[in-house]
Design a protein around this motif. Structure first.
Motif, PDB file in Angstrom:
ATOM      1  N   ASP A  59     -35.237 -96.923  55.907  1.00 25.92           N
ATOM      2  CA  ASP A  59     -36.492 -96.593  55.242  1.00 25.92           C
ATOM      3  C   ASP A  59     -37.425 -95.894  56.222  1.00 25.92           C
ATOM      4  O   ASP A  59     -37.060 -95.637  57.378  1.00 25.92           O
ATOM      5  CB  ASP A  59     -37.117 -97.829  54.596  1.00 25.92           C
ATOM      6  N   LEU A  65     -30.999 -99.944  55.662  1.00 27.96           N
ATOM      7  CA  LEU A  65     -30.771-100.211  54.247  1.00 27.96           C
ATOM      8  C   LEU A  65     -29.309-100.116  53.847  1.00 27.96           C
ATOM      9  O   LEU A  65     -28.863-100.813  52.942  1.00 27.96           O
ATOM     10  CB  LEU A  65     -31.598 -99.250  53.389  1.00 27.96           C
ATOM     11  N   LEU A  81     -34.236-107.458  49.448  1.00 31.35           N
ATOM     12  CA  LEU A  81     -34.361-106.040  49.815  1.00 31.35           C
ATOM     13  C   LEU A  81     -33.254-105.217  49.174  1.00 31.35           C
ATOM     14  O   LEU A  81     -33.488-104.091  48.738  1.00 31.35           O
ATOM     15  CB  LEU A  81     -34.317-105.872  51.335  1.00 31.35           C
ATOM     16  N   ASN A  85     -34.325-102.275  46.427  1.00 29.35           N
ATOM     17  CA  ASN A  85     -34.096-100.887  46.840  1.00 29.35           C
ATOM     18  C   ASN A  85     -32.840-100.280  46.235  1.00 29.35           C
ATOM     19  O   ASN A  85     -32.432 -99.180  46.626  1.00 29.35           O
ATOM     20  CB  ASN A  85     -34.037-100.815  48.371  1.00 29.35           C
ATOM     21  N   SER A 133     -39.349-100.125  52.318  1.00 26.47           N
ATOM     22  CA  SER A 133     -38.486-101.086  51.611  1.00 26.47           C
ATOM     23  C   SER A 133     -39.205-102.402  51.338  1.00 26.47           C
ATOM     24  O   SER A 133     -38.932-103.063  50.325  1.00 26.47           O
ATOM     25  CB  SER A 133     -37.216-101.343  52.419  1.00 26.47           C
TER      26      SER A 133
END
Length: 455
Positions: A59, A65, A81, A85, A133
């Motif tokens: 991010d 991520l 998360l 996302n 995020s």
């Protein structure tokens, strides 16, 4: 002799065709090879389950991520998360077609026209997204289990700082009943980019803009609401009788009768013109994603139908992304940046391959009208939306509530910040959730508080 000449001619012709074909191939190789190599027939880039095994995604703050390790596509360690996302990062199987793993797959793999695509022993490239995020996690929690979408972006640069869609699921452990459980209906769809919904009272901003531009002296008029108004051959209703009001008060109270009357006075062709100018029937291009076009057929409807259309309760449909851009343009003096969620791409040596560049829209609102609309929408927050909920007084917004056959309402809350250090526009849409002000407005307040706490 004649046969030898004919054969020689045919051989020359075949050679010319081969040469031409080779030239065409080489041209396409050097101009389109960067798209060819990412196809799933390039087996060394994919697992047996057709999962892309190259490249890393982080991010805007450097939070990891998605990455590849030991021949597997992995995601964030924190489940919340991963879920929040999902629609911006993507899933390993590529079912979220508007996500970074799908849209920017060619950027994930190291490629050159001479050497081709990198092998699996190499790390691939690093994609840095514009999204925060952690802010996405806050936004997803604010949806409180409802299907919908929340987004927030910088209307001067285009950077999408927040983008969530629900329902979502854990890409690291997809549920076994993902395809059959109604709770996951639409989980592959990013509602922000790819869906359209009835606008409800957020449409009143377009009606207001048209009235300010086309009806001289409209701001000096007074409007009286008895709770019912005959428009054409039927009645438009309000939840209550609002009494005598100014135009600003009518917007703050979201008076259906006032804005239905204004729509009828303007006429369908005029209102249609302002809907188009606002970009609400257009599609924006974000990477290779084309946002859904809104659907507004106002020029041919009856006067009564036009009245309901003017308050956003006819059959018209609006895309959340387009609405957010329109509100961003109002705050920015008439134009806004086109949203983007890819910030930068770097190779394994840290050299930049791609960097986001701001692209502005055409004029969506004339500057003098944008200034007036900004004042009206900021007044909404002071008078109706409980300004104390928000972390700044520099906010303008409009809510919308649409009753459904289920007895629960779909709702909107969208607007902008005029804080010079926080030039953001935002949109919240929630299904079967309740009031636009109370429910979607509360979700927006949570997002904005988190935004100010982290900036």
């Amino acid at each position: 002799m004649k046969k030898i000449q004919q054969r020689a001619f045919l051989c020359v012709l075949v050679c010319l065709f081969l040469a031409l074909g080779m030239l065409v191939f080489l041209f396409q190789y050097f101009t389109e090879g960067d798209r060819w190599f990412i196809q799933d027939y390039n087996r060394h880039l994919y697992s047996d389950q057709r999962k892309l095994l190259s490249g890393t995604i982080e991010d805007t703050n450097g939070v990891l991520l998605s990455y590849v390790q030991d021949g597997k596509r992995l995601f964030s360690e924190e489940e919340a998360l991963r879920i929040a996302n999902l629609h911006v990062v993507g899933d390993a199987e590529g079912k979220i077609g508007t996500s970074a793993l799908s849209v920017y797959a060619d950027y994930l793999v190291t490629y050159s026209a001479v050497g081709g695509a990198a092998s699996l022993t190499e790390e691939g490239n690093l994609l840095t997204l514009t999204v925060d995020s952690l802010l996405n996690r806050t936004a997803y929690e604010a949806l409180d289990g409802h299907a919908g979408t929340i987004a927030l972006y910088n209307y001067k640069t285009g950077a999408l700082l927040c983008l969530v869609s629900a329902p979502a699921y854990d890409p690291a452990q997809p549920p076994e009943d993902l395809e059959t459980n109604a709770a996951y209906d639409g989980a592959y769809v990013n509602r922000f980019f790819s869906s359209t919904f009835r606008p409800g009272s957020v449409m009143k901003i377009v009606t207001l803009e048209a009235a300010l531009a086309e009806l001289p002296g409209v701001e000096d008029r007074s409007f009286t609401c008895t709770g019912r108004l005959t428009v054409g051959d039927n009645e438009i209703t309000c939840e209550q009788a609002h009494g005598k009001m100014t135009l600003a008060q009518a917007l703050a109270k979201s008076c259906n009768c006032t804005f239905a009357a204004l729509a009828a006075e303007l006429g369908g062709e005029t209102l249609q013109k302002y809907v188009r100018k606002a970009g609400l029937t257009s599609s924006y291009t974000i990477g290779s994603v084309h946002t859904a076009k809104g659907s507004f057929e106002l020029a041919t409807v009856s006067e009564y139908q036009l009245g309901w259309a003017g308050v956003g309760l006819y059959h018209d449909l609006m895309n959340p992304c387009s609405l957010m851009i329109y509100f961003g343009a109002i705050a920015n003096g008439g134009k806004a940046a086109v949203p983007a969620y890819l910030e930068r791409v770097a190779d394994k040596d840290g050299d930049t391959i791609y960097e986001h560049k701001t692209v502005m829209t055409e004029t969506l609102v004339e500057p003098e009208l944008a200034e007036k609309l900004t004042a009206y929408m900021k007044n909404n927050c002071k008078v109706t939306y409980d300004l104390s909920r928000f972390p700044t007084s520099e906010i303008g917004a409009k809510s919308g509530t649409i009753e459904t056959k289920t007895g629960k309402s779909n709702c909107w809350f969208a607007g902008f910040l005029t804080d010079e250090e926080m030039p953001y526009a935002f949109v919240v849409y929630m299904e079967n959730a309740g009031s636009g002000n109370r429910v979607a407005g509360a979700a927006a307040a949570k997002l904005l508080k988190a935004l100010y706490e982290t900036r």
